[in-house]
Motif scaffolding. Structure first.
Motif, PDB file in Angstrom:
ATOM      1  N   ALA A  57       0.827  -1.209   0.000  1.00  0.00           N
ATOM      2  CA  ALA A  57       0.000   0.000   0.000  1.00  0.00           C
ATOM      3  C   ALA A  57       0.859   1.256   0.000  1.00  0.00           C
ATOM      4  O   ALA A  57       0.565   2.233  -0.702  1.00  0.00           O
ATOM      5  N   TRP A  58       1.935   1.242   0.747  1.00  0.00           N
ATOM      6  CA  TRP A  58       2.771   2.434   0.830  1.00  0.00           C
ATOM      7  C   TRP A  58       3.584   2.636  -0.441  1.00  0.00           C
ATOM      8  O   TRP A  58       3.932   3.774  -0.779  1.00  0.00           O
ATOM      9  N   ALA A  59       3.900   1.559  -1.142  1.00  0.00           N
ATOM     10  CA  ALA A  59       4.548   1.718  -2.451  1.00  0.00           C
ATOM     11  C   ALA A  59       3.625   2.468  -3.398  1.00  0.00           C
ATOM     12  O   ALA A  59       4.061   3.348  -4.159  1.00  0.00           O
ATOM     13  N   ASP A  60       2.319   2.132  -3.355  1.00  0.00           N
ATOM     14  CA  ASP A  60       1.340   2.861  -4.163  1.00  0.00           C
ATOM     15  C   ASP A  60       1.230   4.319  -3.706  1.00  0.00           C
ATOM     16  O   ASP A  60       1.067   5.233  -4.526  1.00  0.00           O
ATOM     17  N   ALA A  61       1.308   4.522  -2.384  1.00  0.00           N
ATOM     18  CA  ALA A  61       1.230   5.889  -1.859  1.00  0.00           C
ATOM     19  C   ALA A  61       2.405   6.728  -2.335  1.00  0.00           C
ATOM     20  O   ALA A  61       2.244   7.920  -2.645  1.00  0.00           O
ATOM     21  N   ILE A  62       3.588   6.123  -2.419  1.00  0.00           N
ATOM     22  CA  ILE A  62       4.764   6.848  -2.913  1.00  0.00           C
ATOM     23  C   ILE A  62       4.549   7.276  -4.362  1.00  0.00           C
ATOM     24  O   ILE A  62       4.837   8.417  -4.753  1.00  0.00           O
ATOM     25  N   LYS A  63       4.024   6.344  -5.180  1.00  0.00           N
ATOM     26  CA  LYS A  63       3.751   6.681  -6.582  1.00  0.00           C
ATOM     27  C   LYS A  63       2.739   7.822  -6.686  1.00  0.00           C
ATOM     28  O   LYS A  63       2.907   8.758  -7.478  1.00  0.00           O
ATOM     29  N   LYS A  64       1.699   7.743  -5.891  1.00  0.00           N
ATOM     30  CA  LYS A  64       0.667   8.782  -5.936  1.00  0.00           C
ATOM     31  C   LYS A  64       1.233  10.117  -5.454  1.00  0.00           C
ATOM     32  O   LYS A  64       0.924  11.183  -6.021  1.00  0.00           O
ATOM     33  N   PHE A  65       2.061  10.069  -4.434  1.00  0.00           N
ATOM     34  CA  PHE A  65       2.662  11.289  -3.912  1.00  0.00           C
ATOM     35  C   PHE A  65       3.530  11.965  -4.978  1.00  0.00           C
ATOM     36  O   PHE A  65       3.427  13.172  -5.210  1.00  0.00           O
ATOM     37  N   ALA A  67       3.390  11.624  -8.195  1.00  0.00           N
ATOM     38  CA  ALA A  67       2.559  12.107  -9.306  1.00  0.00           C
ATOM     39  C   ALA A  67       1.874  13.426  -8.961  1.00  0.00           C
ATOM     40  O   ALA A  67       1.675  14.279  -9.839  1.00  0.00           O
ATOM     41  N   SER A  68       1.538  13.614  -7.697  1.00  0.00           N
ATOM     42  CA  SER A  68       0.833  14.834  -7.281  1.00  0.00           C
ATOM     43  C   SER A  68       1.777  15.932  -6.801  1.00  0.00           C
ATOM     44  O   SER A  68       1.329  17.019  -6.434  1.00  0.00           O
ATOM     45  N   HIS A  69       3.080  15.628  -6.766  1.00  0.00           N
ATOM     46  CA  HIS A  69       4.080  16.613  -6.331  1.00  0.00           C
ATOM     47  C   HIS A  69       5.209  16.687  -7.364  1.00  0.00           C
ATOM     48  O   HIS A  69       6.305  16.151  -7.136  1.00  0.00           O
ATOM     49  N   PRO A  70       4.963  17.315  -8.499  1.00  0.00           N
ATOM     50  CA  PRO A  70       6.010  17.427  -9.529  1.00  0.00           C
ATOM     51  C   PRO A  70       7.276  18.067  -8.952  1.00  0.00           C
ATOM     52  O   PRO A  70       7.205  19.025  -8.185  1.00  0.00           O
ATOM     53  N   GLY A  71       8.397  17.504  -9.311  1.00  0.00           N
ATOM     54  CA  GLY A  71       9.662  18.053  -8.827  1.00  0.00           C
ATOM     55  C   GLY A  71      10.098  17.517  -7.488  1.00  0.00           C
ATOM     56  O   GLY A  71      11.160  17.884  -6.975  1.00  0.00           O
ATOM     57  N   LEU A 336       5.862  18.312   3.205  1.00  0.00           N
ATOM     58  CA  LEU A 336       5.751  17.133   2.349  1.00  0.00           C
ATOM     59  C   LEU A 336       5.392  15.899   3.172  1.00  0.00           C
ATOM     60  O   LEU A 336       4.635  15.040   2.713  1.00  0.00           O
ATOM     61  N   ALA A 337       5.956  15.797   4.362  1.00  0.00           N
ATOM     62  CA  ALA A 337       5.644  14.666   5.231  1.00  0.00           C
ATOM     63  C   ALA A 337       4.155  14.635   5.563  1.00  0.00           C
ATOM     64  O   ALA A 337       3.515  13.578   5.532  1.00  0.00           O
ATOM     65  N   TYR A 338       3.575  15.799   5.859  1.00  0.00           N
ATOM     66  CA  TYR A 338       2.141  15.870   6.161  1.00  0.00           C
ATOM     67  C   TYR A 338       1.318  15.423   4.948  1.00  0.00           C
ATOM     68  O   TYR A 338       0.322  14.701   5.091  1.00  0.00           O
ATOM     69  N   ASP A 339       1.740  15.861   3.762  1.00  0.00           N
ATOM     70  CA  ASP A 339       1.022  15.477   2.540  1.00  0.00           C
ATOM     71  C   ASP A 339       1.079  13.959   2.329  1.00  0.00           C
ATOM     72  O   ASP A 339       0.092  13.345   1.910  1.00  0.00           O
ATOM     73  N   PHE A 340       2.243  13.362   2.612  1.00  0.00           N
ATOM     74  CA  PHE A 340       2.367  11.915   2.423  1.00  0.00           C
ATOM     75  C   PHE A 340       1.463  11.165   3.396  1.00  0.00           C
ATOM     76  O   PHE A 340       0.772  10.214   3.011  1.00  0.00           O
ATOM     77  N   ILE A 341       1.423  11.583   4.646  1.00  0.00           N
ATOM     78  CA  ILE A 341       0.523  10.952   5.618  1.00  0.00           C
ATOM     79  C   ILE A 341      -0.912  11.038   5.126  1.00  0.00           C
ATOM     80  O   ILE A 341      -1.676  10.070   5.191  1.00  0.00           O
ATOM     81  N   ASP A 342      -1.280  12.214   4.611  1.00  0.00           N
ATOM     82  CA  ASP A 342      -2.637  12.424   4.129  1.00  0.00           C
ATOM     83  C   ASP A 342      -2.994  11.436   3.015  1.00  0.00           C
ATOM     84  O   ASP A 342      -4.107  10.894   2.982  1.00  0.00           O
ATOM     85  N   ILE A 343      -2.040  11.184   2.123  1.00  0.00           N
ATOM     86  CA  ILE A 343      -2.283  10.244   1.026  1.00  0.00           C
ATOM     87  C   ILE A 343      -2.499   8.829   1.559  1.00  0.00           C
ATOM     88  O   ILE A 343      -3.372   8.098   1.089  1.00  0.00           O
ATOM     89  N   THR A 344      -1.724   8.432   2.580  1.00  0.00           N
ATOM     90  CA  THR A 344      -1.904   7.071   3.122  1.00  0.00           C
ATOM     91  C   THR A 344      -3.234   6.914   3.853  1.00  0.00           C
ATOM     92  O   THR A 344      -3.686   5.784   4.060  1.00  0.00           O
TER      93      THR A 344
END
Length: 438
Positions: A57-65, A67-71, A336-344
């Motif tokens: 699940a977290w591998a998918d979250a990394i991909k989504k993160f 994709a939603s955070h260019p750069g 960025l850390a907060y955004d990643f938590i939000d995605i998970t």
């Protein structure tokens, strides 16, 4: 960001753009503003295997993160549970700290780091992003810590995005061969193990060198316990008698199980991975451990049918929210850390977690399709509904994990009596109780 070094830009425009860039790249004390301008990197640590439910699940979250955070690039480093357990305090106080990491929950771990000022207070983000609404009060217990580092109240220092509990994994083929039914009481459980011993089979896969054996002792203690005892032991709400009926039963019964051949004496030197591989290979018909193994069972057990059941006869089991996402105070990219938590915490990642064999906290129940996965989640919900999540035995005090490991190894080796082992468990616990003013 784009390159602004064109000679045709006027001085005024260049100056304005420089201000914009400075604003984008500025950081508040502690790095909460987001680091320097240009490409950024989110440094992430966790200790879940790639084939576990959380790892998938977290591998998918990394991909989504990404994709939603260019750069922005995620630099993921897989760390061992023991590695993080033993070095977190030192690493998080240095410039080697990651931006976000998975960490064990409880007084002895996340609570200790919060008290030492090594973790970021996430209370404002939890309210802003609705994490406090997604997590039930019981699951929030491990997310919040008071000034003493005791869980259950105070500020948010971590966010769990899954649940977990200890259960019994069993080899259905081996049970059928011995004519053993799924036990519903502890007496039936021990009778089943007697059958395997008589057939020349050691029934219980065990790892005495790490967490598994102490969790079995705790399960036995919980068979004699009620919620007030758990709250006294875990939350310091009342004094704990280490020679009372709960822990005495746990230690003496476990030592007796070793004598009866339910547990192999060489398991004192075996790690959790050794235990899991032993069960997966079919060497042992029973393994008592957590839901964090579920995904691996689904993908790696090839030669027999397997299933799970709750510890027979207990209303309570070791279990809680899952481990926490924590943001080190020295994180350079807190936003960025907060955004990643939000995605998970989002529905798609939560549904992925549930379908991969994990226990999501915010999934759509209709999206979980596998019958075994549904059973896993239903059993967790059953424990949660009956106030049956009793946390873990190593949580109450800093360093208690190693104390517990040493104690159960002595029970397996027979080098100390249960009474002496309980004395050893009592000492550090009571010292910590005094330190926090209890």
């Amino acid at each position: 960001m784009s390159n602004l070094g064109r000679t045709t830009i006027s001085a005024a425009v260049a100056g304005a753009m420089a201000l914009v860039l400075a604003a984008c790249g500025s950081a508040e004390p502690g790095g909460s503003g987001g680091g320097s301008a240009g490409p950024r990197t989110l440094k992430l640590w966790h200790y879940e295997g790639a084939d576990s439910a959380m790892g998938a699940a977290w591998a998918d979250a990394i991909k989504k993160f990404e994709a939603s955070h260019p750069g922005v690039t995620v630099k993921f480093e897989e760390k061992g549970f023991e590695q993080i357990q033993k070095t977190a305090g030192m690493v998080l106080g240095s410039d080697q700290a990651p931006d976000i990491m998975e960490y064990n929950k409880g007084n002895a771990t996340a609570g200790l780091l919060s008290k030492q000022g090594l973790l970021t207070d996430l209370s404002a983000e939890a309210a802003k992003r609705g994490w406090d609404k997604l997590l039930s009060p019981s699951l929030q217990t491990t997310a919040r810590y008071d000034d003493r580092g005791i869980m259950g109240s105070g500020k948010w220092f971590g966010v769990p995005n899954y649940g977990e509990y200890v259960m019994v994994y069993y080899n259905k083929d081996a049970f059928a061969e011995q004519g053993v039914e799924v036990p519903t009481t502890l007496d039936e459980f021990t009778a089943a193990m007697d059958k395997f011993v008589k057939a020349g089979v050691t029934p219980l896969a065990m790892g005495g060198a790490e967490y598994p054996a102490q969790q079995v002792v705790y399960q036995l203690a919980l068979s004699k316990a009620q919620r007030p005892w758990v709250d006294a032991f875990q939350l310091y709400k009342a004094p704990v008698d280490f020679h009372g009926p709960e822990l005495t039963y746990g230690a003496t019964t476990f030592a007796d199980w070793v004598k009866k051949g339910y547990v192999s004496k060489d398991s004192a030197g075996l790690k959790a991975e050794d235990m899991g591989v032993g069960f997966i290979s079919g060497k042992y018909p029973i393994m008592v451990s957590g839901s964090w193994w579920y995904g691996r069972m689904t993908t790696q057990v090839k030669d027999f049918e397997w299933g799970t059941f709750l510890w027979p006869g207990n209303k309570m089991s070791a279990g809680s929210s899952g481990n926490l996402w924590v943001v080190p105070e020295r994180s350079a990219n807190k936003d960025l850390a907060y955004d990643f938590i939000d995605i998970t915490m989002g529905k798609d990642i939560q549904n992925k977690l549930g379908n991969a064999g994990g226990i999501p906290v915010a999934a759509d129940p209709a999206a979980i399709t596998d019958p075994k996965n549904k059973e896993l989640i239903e059993n967790f919900n059953k424990l949660s509904a009956q106030d049956g999540l009793a946390f873990y035995p190593d949580w109450p005090a800093p360093g208690y994990y190693d104390v517990m490991v040493a104690g159960v190894q002595e029970l397996i080796n027979g080098t100390k009596t249960p009474d002496k082992v309980l004395d050893e468990l009592a000492g550090p616990y009571q010292e910590n109780a005094a330190d926090i003013g209890n």
